[in-house]
Design a protein around this motif. Sequence first.
Motif, PDB file in Angstrom:
ATOM      1  N   LYS A   3      44.901  48.441  50.798  1.00  0.00           N
ATOM      2  CA  LYS A   3      44.713  49.887  50.706  1.00  0.00           C
ATOM      3  C   LYS A   3      44.918  50.339  49.271  1.00  0.00           C
ATOM      4  O   LYS A   3      45.915  50.984  48.929  1.00  0.00           O
ATOM      5  CB  LYS A   3      45.688  50.596  51.636  1.00  0.00           C
ATOM      6  N   ILE A   4      43.963  49.962  48.391  1.00  0.00           N
ATOM      7  CA  ILE A   4      44.017  50.319  46.978  1.00  0.00           C
ATOM      8  C   ILE A   4      42.676  50.925  46.589  1.00  0.00           C
ATOM      9  O   ILE A   4      41.618  50.382  46.905  1.00  0.00           O
ATOM     10  CB  ILE A   4      44.316  49.085  46.101  1.00  0.00           C
ATOM     11  N   CYS A   5      42.717  52.050  45.887  1.00  0.00           N
ATOM     12  CA  CYS A   5      41.495  52.685  45.392  1.00  0.00           C
ATOM     13  C   CYS A   5      40.921  51.841  44.256  1.00  0.00           C
ATOM     14  O   CYS A   5      41.637  51.441  43.341  1.00  0.00           O
ATOM     15  CB  CYS A   5      41.807  54.092  44.899  1.00  0.00           C
ATOM     16  N   GLN A   6      39.617  51.578  44.321  1.00  0.00           N
ATOM     17  CA  GLN A   6      38.974  50.748  43.312  1.00  0.00           C
ATOM     18  C   GLN A   6      38.628  51.523  42.047  1.00  0.00           C
ATOM     19  O   GLN A   6      38.250  50.920  41.055  1.00  0.00           O
ATOM     20  CB  GLN A   6      37.711  50.107  43.889  1.00  0.00           C
ATOM     21  N   ILE A   7      38.761  52.829  42.054  1.00  0.00           N
ATOM     22  CA  ILE A   7      38.457  53.644  40.873  1.00  0.00           C
ATOM     23  C   ILE A   7      39.727  54.071  40.152  1.00  0.00           C
ATOM     24  O   ILE A   7      39.836  53.945  38.937  1.00  0.00           O
ATOM     25  CB  ILE A   7      37.611  54.885  41.265  1.00  0.00           C
ATOM     26  N   THR A   8      40.713  54.577  40.885  1.00  0.00           N
ATOM     27  CA  THR A   8      41.926  55.086  40.246  1.00  0.00           C
ATOM     28  C   THR A   8      43.096  54.112  40.305  1.00  0.00           C
ATOM     29  O   THR A   8      44.082  54.296  39.591  1.00  0.00           O
ATOM     30  CB  THR A   8      42.374  56.403  40.904  1.00  0.00           C
ATOM     31  N   LYS A  69      33.081  51.827  34.606  1.00  0.00           N
ATOM     32  CA  LYS A  69      33.477  51.195  33.346  1.00  0.00           C
ATOM     33  C   LYS A  69      34.966  51.385  33.085  1.00  0.00           C
ATOM     34  O   LYS A  69      35.656  50.462  32.660  1.00  0.00           O
ATOM     35  CB  LYS A  69      32.663  51.762  32.188  1.00  0.00           C
ATOM     36  N   ARG A  70      35.470  52.592  33.341  1.00  0.00           N
ATOM     37  CA  ARG A  70      36.893  52.874  33.140  1.00  0.00           C
ATOM     38  C   ARG A  70      37.762  52.037  34.079  1.00  0.00           C
ATOM     39  O   ARG A  70      38.781  51.484  33.672  1.00  0.00           O
ATOM     40  CB  ARG A  70      37.159  54.363  33.363  1.00  0.00           C
ATOM     41  N   ALA A  71      37.339  51.915  35.344  1.00  0.00           N
ATOM     42  CA  ALA A  71      38.096  51.127  36.317  1.00  0.00           C
ATOM     43  C   ALA A  71      38.066  49.645  35.969  1.00  0.00           C
ATOM     44  O   ALA A  71      39.057  48.940  36.149  1.00  0.00           O
ATOM     45  CB  ALA A  71      37.544  51.359  37.719  1.00  0.00           C
ATOM     46  N   ALA A  72      36.940  49.160  35.461  1.00  0.00           N
ATOM     47  CA  ALA A  72      36.834  47.744  35.110  1.00  0.00           C
ATOM     48  C   ALA A  72      37.709  47.393  33.920  1.00  0.00           C
ATOM     49  O   ALA A  72      38.353  46.340  33.897  1.00  0.00           O
ATOM     50  CB  ALA A  72      35.383  47.388  34.821  1.00  0.00           C
ATOM     51  N   GLU A  73      37.783  48.279  32.930  1.00  0.00           N
ATOM     52  CA  GLU A  73      38.615  47.960  31.764  1.00  0.00           C
ATOM     53  C   GLU A  73      40.102  48.098  32.061  1.00  0.00           C
ATOM     54  O   GLU A  73      40.924  47.461  31.400  1.00  0.00           O
ATOM     55  CB  GLU A  73      38.212  48.808  30.557  1.00  0.00           C
ATOM     56  N   LYS A  74      40.462  48.902  33.064  1.00  0.00           N
ATOM     57  CA  LYS A  74      41.862  48.991  33.474  1.00  0.00           C
ATOM     58  C   LYS A  74      42.232  47.923  34.493  1.00  0.00           C
ATOM     59  O   LYS A  74      43.404  47.755  34.820  1.00  0.00           O
ATOM     60  CB  LYS A  74      42.161  50.372  34.046  1.00  0.00           C
ATOM     61  N   GLY A  75      41.224  47.201  35.011  1.00  0.00           N
ATOM     62  CA  GLY A  75      41.492  46.097  35.923  1.00  0.00           C
ATOM     63  C   GLY A  75      41.556  46.480  37.390  1.00  0.00           C
ATOM     64  O   GLY A  75      42.053  45.701  38.205  1.00  0.00           O
ATOM     65  N   TYR A  76      41.061  47.656  37.760  1.00  0.00           N
ATOM     66  CA  TYR A  76      41.094  48.069  39.148  1.00  0.00           C
ATOM     67  C   TYR A  76      39.938  47.475  39.952  1.00  0.00           C
ATOM     68  O   TYR A  76      40.044  47.299  41.155  1.00  0.00           O
ATOM     69  CB  TYR A  76      41.044  49.589  39.286  1.00  0.00           C
ATOM     70  N   LEU A  77      38.839  47.169  39.292  1.00  0.00           N
ATOM     71  CA  LEU A  77      37.670  46.579  39.937  1.00  0.00           C
ATOM     72  C   LEU A  77      37.657  45.079  39.749  1.00  0.00           C
ATOM     73  O   LEU A  77      37.999  44.586  38.662  1.00  0.00           O
ATOM     74  CB  LEU A  77      36.382  47.157  39.348  1.00  0.00           C
TER      75      LEU A  77
END
Length: 79
Positions: A3-8, A69-77
């Motif tokens: 249960k983790i948001c893939q964007i935030t 792009k923001r989520a990928a660089e923070k490692g959420y995706l």
Amino acid sequence: MSKICQITGKKAMVGNNVSHSKKRTKRTFDVNLFIKKFYWPEQDCWIQLKVSAAGLRLINKIGLDAAIKRAAEKGYLNA
């Protein structure tokens, strides 16, 4: 899936249920998650994301490509 948001990157928090007698027992505060399909025009494909309500607002505000792009660089995706 978790249960983790893939964007935030929001995930469930742990807290206490407090009864009238102030007895405390553990509980979880779950995230308001939705499984949504989005059309990604830059890649010309449909993608399915598990996003929170805040993630949906972020996608509406800055656009799908910038949010991914923001989520990928923070490692959420993962992708």
